[in-house]
Design an enzyme around this catalytic site. Structure first.
Site, PDB file in Angstrom:
ATOM      1  CE  LYS A 107      -0.271  -2.369  -1.154  1.00 34.98           C
ATOM      2  NZ  LYS A 107       1.016  -2.832  -0.889  1.00 34.98           N
TER       3      LYS A 107
HETATM    4  C1  LIG Z   1       2.275  -1.912  -1.337  1.00 40.15           C
HETATM    5  C2  LIG Z   1       3.434  -2.392  -0.619  1.00 40.15           C
HETATM    6  C3  LIG Z   1       4.526  -1.466  -0.730  1.00 40.15           C
HETATM    7  C4  LIG Z   1       4.601  -0.035  -1.386  1.00 40.15           C
HETATM    8  O1  LIG Z   1       3.658   0.958  -0.710  1.00 40.15           O
HETATM    9  P1  LIG Z   1       3.101   2.174  -1.380  1.00 40.15           P
HETATM   10  O2  LIG Z   1       2.345   2.735  -0.094  1.00 40.15           O
HETATM   11  O3  LIG Z   1       2.708   1.905  -2.523  1.00 40.15           O
HETATM   12  O4  LIG Z   1       4.289   3.043  -1.342  1.00 40.15           O
HETATM   13  C5  LIG Z   1       5.508  -2.032  -0.015  1.00 40.15           C
HETATM   14  N1  LIG Z   1       5.839  -3.112   0.414  1.00 40.15           N
HETATM   15  C6  LIG Z   1       4.909  -3.962   0.241  1.00 40.15           C
HETATM   16  C7  LIG Z   1       5.169  -5.377   1.008  1.00 40.15           C
HETATM   17  C8  LIG Z   1       3.654  -3.520  -0.112  1.00 40.15           C
HETATM   18  O5  LIG Z   1       2.823  -4.703  -0.337  1.00 40.15           O
END
Ligand SMILES: *Cc1c(COP(=O)(O)O)cnc(C)c1O
Length: 432
Positions: A107
């Site tokens: 993210k």
């Molecule tokens: C947010 C997150 C996900 C999921 O990603 P999406 O884009 O919501 O499908 C998977 N793994 C981790 C570690 C995350 O922080």
């Protein structure tokens, strides 16, 4: 470039409005009106390009009309001050490590890009005192807060449920200070999200304040996630392994995998995708039955994927004109229980020395279960295993080395504001 709403019941808007508003007024998600194909010459040369150069080419295809080249380039280059290496794990399976950014999860890419883009728009408009609200169950708050840290004219409020995020996650957004305020809500994640949503619907707040949301539906967080799919391809091309690539994506809200689907539309040679879920198997069931049946999420050890109604599902439908058959040509589904995830982490660590986090473990196991011998599998390792310290140490029985970046957060002093889950108190606080 114009952006339309997936609900097709709202006017098209320009990039700035799509980014500042986040959600379309008809409650749909914004989509770019056009997905440009990149030329063959780009793919022929991609092995010789840096991650930043590749990402700028991709960013230019979406944002080039709206932001002047020098500015866009510096936004992209500043965002990507870390690498996303492809690491061999076993046989024809590779890990795309997305945890080398400041908060050790994928993210960071979207969070940093959005912060810089919003900062640019606010400066251009001469706007001041923009308040960014974000509700988090863990990883989103830290990526967004760190992305916006020190960006002029913006103050970020991170709402999180008291006692329901891991200590490591908490220290990544409560120790920053400056333009970041952490608000500890005596309630659940849903209560936090409800406070944020209610704030956006409140007339008085909207009249008096400049409010913006930074959740994952924002196009400025969503589209930049395409960058690293291209970079992964470039690295595999250099190794001579770029034929029949299968991306396996640990999925919760389906933003990450949807960015991959967009990369494919732009011409990236990908054979297919796997959406790897935990026990929240809504998408898996949809592929089996054609029925989309959202339900309340269940708690798992891969908690960032505990989503019962994935917000980007509508973008997947939109990309494939709602055709289940077309979706199934590009995406298959897998899901894993906590027990399965634990076995995968343990067996992979014992057998190869590679330490998976619980989310990446779903992606890896899906490749183990589905990959054919003429395919190259890449799973997205979405976070560093040290972010889930107790879980991972409990599985392997071995201490996990905590990266220096994470240790630095843990040394900071927690500053947060306690608040109840009633809207009136939150509203008064924002107006103060
Ligand atoms: C947010 C997150 C996900 C999921 O990603 P999406 O884009 O919501 O499908 C998977 N793994 C981790 C570690 C995350 O922080």
């Amino acid at each position: 470039m114009k952006y339309y709403s997936t609900n097709k019941n709202a006017p098209q808007v320009g990039l700035q409005e799509a980014v500042v508003k986040g959600l379309a007024p008809d409650n749909g998600l914004y989509m770019p009106e056009m997905i440009k194909k990149l030329p063959q010459s780009f793919f022929d040369n991609i092995g010789n390009m840096s991650f930043q150069e590749i990402a700028y080419t991709v960013a230019d295809a979406f944002f080039g009309e709206d932001i002047e080249a020098g500015t866009l380039k510096s936004i992209v280059y500043d965002t990507l001050n870390f690498d996303t290496p492809v690491v061999h794990v076993k046989d024809n399976i590779y890990s795309l490590e997305l945890f080398h950014g400041p908060t050790l999860a994928f993210k960071d890419v979207g969070g940093r890009f959005m912060a810089r883009l919003l900062g640019y728009f606010i400066k251009k408009q001469g706007q001041k005192d923009v308040k960014v609200l974000v509700a988090t169950s863990g990883d989103t708050g830290s990526a967004v807060a760190n992305g916006f840290l020190g960006v002029g004219g913006i103050h970020v409020y991170v709402l999180y449920p008291k006692g329901k995020v891991s200590q490591i996650q908490e220290c990544q957004f409560t120790t920053l200070g400056r333009n970041i305020t952490a608000i500890e809500i005596d309630g659940t994640f849903d209560d936090c999200q409800a406070l944020v949503k209610t704030a956006f619907l409140d007339d008085e707040l909207n009249r008096k304040l400049n409010l913006t949301s930074a959740n994952s539906i924002n196009v400025a967080r969503f589209l930049p996630q395409a960058f690293y799919y291209f970079h992964a391809y470039a690295q595999l091309a250099k190794l001579g392994k770029a034929r029949n690539i299968v991306f396996s994506v640990p999925s919760g809200n389906f933003g990450n995998i949807t960015a991959g689907l967009i990369a494919k539309r732009m011409g990236l040679p990908v054979k297919r995708f796997i959406a790897a879920n935990n026990s929240n198997d809504i998408f898996y069931k949809y592929l089996q039955t054609g029925e989309y049946d959202p339900r309340p999420s269940v708690q798992t050890i891969a908690n960032a994927m505990d989503v019962g109604n994935p917000s980007n599902f509508v973008r997947v439908l939109d990309l494939y004109n709602k055709s289940l058959d077309e979706i199934k040509k590009d995406i298959s589904g897998k899901w894993y229980s906590d027990d399965n995830i634990k076995k995968t982490v343990k067996n992979t660590y014992d057998g190869t020395g590679y330490l998976l986090d619980p989310h990446g473990a779903c992606g890896y196991q899906a490749l183990k279960d589905e990959l054919q011998s003429d395919e190259t599998g890449v799973f997205l390792e979405t976070a560093h295993p040290a972010k889930f310290l107790e879980t991972v140490e409990g599985i392997t029985g071995k201490p996990v080395a905590i990266p220096g970046k994470l240790q630095a957060f843990m040394k900071g002093e927690k500053q947060s504001i306690d608040m109840g889950k009633e809207f009136a108190g939150f509203k008064q606080f924002l107006l103060k």
